[in-house]
Design an enzyme around this catalytic site. Structure first.
Site, PDB file in Angstrom:
ATOM      1  N   GLY A   4      -4.679  -4.115  -3.749  1.00  0.00           N
ATOM      2  CA  GLY A   4      -5.637  -3.038  -4.003  1.00  0.00           C
ATOM      3  C   GLY A   4      -4.823  -1.829  -4.380  1.00  0.00           C
ATOM      4  O   GLY A   4      -4.130  -1.261  -3.546  1.00  0.00           O
ATOM      5  N   HIS A   5      -4.821  -1.483  -5.658  1.00  0.00           N
ATOM      6  CA  HIS A   5      -3.985  -0.386  -6.155  1.00  0.00           C
ATOM      7  C   HIS A   5      -4.882   0.771  -6.570  1.00  0.00           C
ATOM      8  O   HIS A   5      -5.719   0.623  -7.461  1.00  0.00           O
ATOM      9  CB  HIS A   5      -3.125  -0.869  -7.330  1.00  0.00           C
ATOM     10  N   LYS A  22       1.910   2.072  -5.183  1.00  0.00           N
ATOM     11  CA  LYS A  22       2.414   1.477  -6.435  1.00  0.00           C
ATOM     12  C   LYS A  22       1.470   1.795  -7.598  1.00  0.00           C
ATOM     13  O   LYS A  22       1.909   2.123  -8.695  1.00  0.00           O
ATOM     14  CB  LYS A  22       2.554  -0.057  -6.277  1.00  0.00           C
ATOM     15  N   GLN A  72       1.790  -6.279  -3.339  1.00  0.00           N
ATOM     16  CA  GLN A  72       2.370  -6.440  -1.994  1.00  0.00           C
ATOM     17  C   GLN A  72       3.751  -5.758  -1.954  1.00  0.00           C
ATOM     18  O   GLN A  72       3.933  -4.765  -2.615  1.00  0.00           O
ATOM     19  CB  GLN A  72       2.431  -7.926  -1.577  1.00  0.00           C
ATOM     20  N   ASP A 122       0.813  -1.229   0.000  1.00  0.00           N
ATOM     21  CA  ASP A 122       0.000   0.000   0.000  1.00  0.00           C
ATOM     22  C   ASP A 122       0.838   1.267   0.000  1.00  0.00           C
ATOM     23  O   ASP A 122       0.438   2.299   0.547  1.00  0.00           O
ATOM     24  CB  ASP A 122      -0.956   0.022   1.216  1.00  0.00           C
TER      25      ASP A 122
HETATM   26  P1  GDP Z   1      -0.702   0.370  -3.549  1.00  0.00           P
HETATM   27  O1  GDP Z   1      -1.336  -0.884  -3.065  1.00  0.00           O
HETATM   28  O2  GDP Z   1       0.773   0.374  -3.321  1.00  0.00           O
HETATM   29  O3  GDP Z   1      -1.055   0.703  -4.973  1.00  0.00           O
HETATM   30  O4  GDP Z   1      -1.285   1.540  -2.635  1.00  0.00           O
HETATM   31  P2  GDP Z   1      -2.836   1.755  -2.242  1.00  0.00           P
HETATM   32  O5  GDP Z   1      -3.528   2.324  -3.403  1.00  0.00           O
HETATM   33  O6  GDP Z   1      -3.399   0.544  -1.594  1.00  0.00           O
HETATM   34  O7  GDP Z   1      -2.687   2.810  -1.073  1.00  0.00           O
HETATM   35  C1  GDP Z   1      -2.123   4.078  -1.268  1.00  0.00           C
HETATM   36  C2  GDP Z   1      -3.182   5.127  -0.884  1.00  0.00           C
HETATM   37  O8  GDP Z   1      -2.568   6.382  -0.762  1.00  0.00           O
HETATM   38  C3  GDP Z   1      -4.276   5.298  -1.931  1.00  0.00           C
HETATM   39  O9  GDP Z   1      -5.465   5.673  -1.289  1.00  0.00           O
HETATM   40  C4  GDP Z   1      -3.734   6.431  -2.795  1.00  0.00           C
HETATM   41  O10 GDP Z   1      -4.765   7.160  -3.465  1.00  0.00           O
HETATM   42  C5  GDP Z   1      -3.095   7.291  -1.743  1.00  0.00           C
HETATM   43  N1  GDP Z   1      -1.924   8.058  -2.165  1.00  0.00           N
HETATM   44  C6  GDP Z   1      -0.946   7.722  -3.048  1.00  0.00           C
HETATM   45  N2  GDP Z   1       0.017   8.668  -3.072  1.00  0.00           N
HETATM   46  C7  GDP Z   1      -0.358   9.612  -2.191  1.00  0.00           C
HETATM   47  C8  GDP Z   1       0.241  10.825  -1.720  1.00  0.00           C
HETATM   48  O11 GDP Z   1       1.324  11.221  -2.119  1.00  0.00           O
HETATM   49  N3  GDP Z   1      -0.447  11.530  -0.761  1.00  0.00           N
HETATM   50  C9  GDP Z   1      -1.639  11.121  -0.266  1.00  0.00           C
HETATM   51  N4  GDP Z   1      -2.225  11.872   0.656  1.00  0.00           N
HETATM   52  N5  GDP Z   1      -2.226   9.980  -0.684  1.00  0.00           N
HETATM   53  C10 GDP Z   1      -1.580   9.240  -1.613  1.00  0.00           C
HETATM   54  P1  IMO Z   2      -1.004  -4.146  -2.253  1.00  0.00           P
HETATM   55  O1  IMO Z   2      -0.577  -4.728  -3.583  1.00  0.00           O
HETATM   56  C1  IMO Z   2      -0.937  -4.616   2.061  1.00  0.00           C
HETATM   57  C2  IMO Z   2      -1.185  -8.720   3.600  1.00  0.00           C
HETATM   58  C3  IMO Z   2      -2.423  -9.128   4.361  1.00  0.00           C
HETATM   59  C4  IMO Z   2      -1.822 -10.125   5.331  1.00  0.00           C
HETATM   60  C5  IMO Z   2      -0.769 -10.835   4.475  1.00  0.00           C
HETATM   61  C6  IMO Z   2      -1.223 -12.152   3.872  1.00  0.00           C
HETATM   62  O2  IMO Z   2      -2.256  -3.375  -2.293  1.00  0.00           O
HETATM   63  O3  IMO Z   2       0.142  -3.435  -1.616  1.00  0.00           O
HETATM   64  P2  IMO Z   2      -2.854 -12.740   1.843  1.00  0.00           P
HETATM   65  O4  IMO Z   2      -4.308 -12.445   1.635  1.00  0.00           O
HETATM   66  O5  IMO Z   2      -1.979 -12.186   0.774  1.00  0.00           O
HETATM   67  O6  IMO Z   2      -2.591 -14.197   2.111  1.00  0.00           O
HETATM   68  O7  IMO Z   2      -2.480 -11.976   3.218  1.00  0.00           O
HETATM   69  O8  IMO Z   2      -0.450  -9.919   3.437  1.00  0.00           O
HETATM   70  N1  IMO Z   2      -1.434  -8.174   2.250  1.00  0.00           N
HETATM   71  C7  IMO Z   2      -1.301  -6.880   1.941  1.00  0.00           C
HETATM   72  N2  IMO Z   2      -1.016  -5.804   2.707  1.00  0.00           N
HETATM   73  N3  IMO Z   2      -1.093  -4.471   0.738  1.00  0.00           N
HETATM   74  C8  IMO Z   2      -1.334  -5.543  -0.055  1.00  0.00           C
HETATM   75  O9  IMO Z   2      -1.347  -5.467  -1.395  1.00  0.00           O
HETATM   76  C9  IMO Z   2      -1.513  -6.801   0.543  1.00  0.00           C
HETATM   77  N4  IMO Z   2      -1.793  -8.052   0.083  1.00  0.00           N
HETATM   78  C10 IMO Z   2      -1.726  -8.868   1.121  1.00  0.00           C
HETATM   79  O10 IMO Z   2      -3.010  -8.033   5.016  1.00  0.00           O
HETATM   80  O11 IMO Z   2      -1.147  -9.446   6.348  1.00  0.00           O
HETATM   81 MG    MG Z   3      -2.882  -1.499  -1.798  1.00  0.00          MG
END
Ligand code: GDP
Ligand code: IMO
Ligand code: MG
Length: 431
Positions: A40-41, A16, A225, A13
């Site tokens: 979840g991206h 990416k 991840q 998270d």
């Molecule tokens: P990913 O799994 O690595 O793609 O990241 P996620 O999308 O799960 O989580 C990142 C969260 O931070 C999302 O809600 C993005 O919209 C938000 N986000 C990304 N870059 C920034 C930033 O520079 N500032 C803020 N405030 N939010 C950001």
């Molecule tokens: P993105 O790509 C954050 C975590 C789960 C749990 C562990 C194992 O959005 O960064 P699983 O369901 O994969 O067997 O769970 O990994 N986990 C993540 N944490 N971002 C993710 O993906 C994750 N995908 C799995 O919360 O701790």
């Molecule tokens: Mg994510």
């Protein structure tokens, strides 16, 4: 023209999805190589937010082909739902823009049921998984019982294999209530129908990518991840079940190591983790709460609150050693705008002994006490900043301390979720 890997440098998270979306327009292919719909991206532009789970984050660029590689485990129901959701938002994901490897393994309903059962109730080992069946699907793959998209081309074989698996599962898990809701007839009927709808997307992606390499097309590999959740290098057993570090690319996309020319490590300006497991710099105080609120730190996939803490440079240096990032993207710097003081973890002590190494053993990780270096906060909103030079001096000092400790240049700083809220510090890393 270089191929690039975008990989999480912490516990996921990091942002990416945002970085892949920004870069994707320069690439012919965006390729997912591991994980599944546990990812979840988020991508934000034009005042709208999109959450991607299996679909690669290149889908918003009409000239980019998106590939779900052989290393991904695909839940056909989840992927169809995602494609339908995009169609409702006006984006058609046609078979020429989304290719699925015929070697990718299929998550079947019983994988999710087993995952959720293991996570529930007393006496079981709880990891805090996403409950999506990811671990069981990879177990099936490794134990040579999995089903792949290529198997679905032969209907009789596919049906027989599901029936045999279902029988074996009932012998072990037959009492589970959720399994009773999925009698074999339903598994067969619904899974076969769902996989059938995806078959027009299914190709042998090895040959597609080999031809792309011959034609010098550009590839962007989108990690899900992150290295601290990697099954080999993460905080085992509190990890996911795939190799989410960059070395997962060769096995999960079917390209040679030389195909990966640059690696962008995606890292938040602080740290978060969702699910269980050690987290040395976790904050249980108001500051942790402030980071969660300001950063909207709730999971994109499950909505769970994310645990928050200071940036852990020992952990980041460890993931840098494994991946050798060409450059770092520091995300969500704006989330720290209001803090009086910001801290970086620059060392650990374990039972009073100092170390700069990220330990392998869970028992050591649980005893780690972080050593912090403190910096004054910048107490200025950063959302509108677009040039590195225009950042407050305190923010630059904080970023430079990260860069110096890790020994890797920071090429991008993100100051908000939107595509536009991005500072390219060293644009040449992204050309
Ligand atoms: P990913 O799994 O690595 O793609 O990241 P996620 O999308 O799960 O989580 C990142 C969260 O931070 C999302 O809600 C993005 O919209 C938000 N986000 C990304 N870059 C920034 C930033 O520079 N500032 C803020 N405030 N939010 C950001
Ligand atoms: P993105 O790509 C954050 C975590 C789960 C749990 C562990 C194992 O959005 O960064 P699983 O369901 O994969 O067997 O769970 O990994 N986990 C993540 N944490 N971002 C993710 O993906 C994750 N995908 C799995 O919360 O701790
Ligand atoms: Mg994510």
């Amino acid at each position: 023209m270089k191929n690039v890997a975008v990989a999480g440098a912490q516990w996921g998270d990091e942002g990416k999805g945002k970085v892949v979306d920004i870069l994707a327009q320069k690439f012919d292919f965006v390729i997912r190589y591991q994980g599944g719909h546990n990812a979840g991206h988020s991508v934000v532009f034009g005042g709208k937010r999109y959450a991607l789970h299996v679909l690669p984050s290149g889908v918003f660029h009409p000239d980019t082909v998106n590939i779900v590689g052989n290393g991904v485990v695909v839940d056909p129901f989840a992927l169809l739902k995602e494609i339908e959701g995009m169609a409702q938002k006006g984006l058609t994901i046609s078979p020429d823009r989304l290719l699925i490897s015929d070697r990718a393994h299929i998550i079947l309903p019983y994988h999710g049921i087993i995952d959720r059962w293991r996570e529930s109730g007393p006496g079981k080992r709880h990891i805090g998984t996403t409950g999506r069946g990811i671990g069981p699907a990879y177990e099936w793959k490794a134990s040579r019982r999995g089903l792949r998209f290529c198997d679905a081309r032969d209907k009789d074989l596919f049906r027989n294999r599901i029936e045999a698996e279902y029988k074996a599962i009932c012998a072990l898990y037959g009492d589970l209530d959720e399994l009773k809701e999925w009698p074999v007839s339903r598994v067969l009927e619904e899974s076969i129908a769902a996989v059938d709808r995806l078959l027009p997307h299914v190709v042998d992606s090895v040959y597609v990518l080999a031809e792309a390499r011959r034609q010098k097309k550009r590839m962007l590999f989108e990690g899900a991840q992150a290295t601290l959740l990697d099954v080999d290098f993460g905080t085992y057993p509190y990890v996911t079940s795939s190799n989410s570090c960059v070395s997962g690319i060769t096995a999960g996309a079917g390209v040679p190591p030389a195909a990966v020319e640059r690696t962008i490590g995606i890292c938040k300006a602080y740290t978060t983790r969702v699910g269980k497991g050690p987290f040395p710099t976790e904050l249980h105080d108001d500051v942790g709460g402030q980071l969660r609120d300001a950063g909207h730190e709730y999971g994109t996939t499950t909505g769970r609150p994310r645990r928050c803490g200071w940036l852990d440079l020992v952990a980041l240096k460890y993931t840098h050693l494994i991946n050798e990032f060409t450059t770092l993207a520091i995300m969500k710097l704006d989330v720290m705008d209001k803090l009086e003081e910001v801290k970086l973890c620059v060392g650990y002590t374990i039972d009073g002994k100092e170390t700069q190494q990220f330990p392998a053993a869970l028992s050591d990780l649980e005893r780690v006490k972080p050593v912090y270096k403190s910096f004054p906060g910048w107490k200025t909103p950063l959302h509108e900043v677009r040039r590195y030079d225009a950042l407050p001096v305190e923010a630059k000092r904080y970023l430079e301390a990260i860069q110096d400790y890790i020994g890797c240049p920071i090429g991008l700083v993100s100051v908000g979720p939107d595509r536009e809220q991005t500072i390219f510090h060293h644009a040449d890393y992204f050309n």
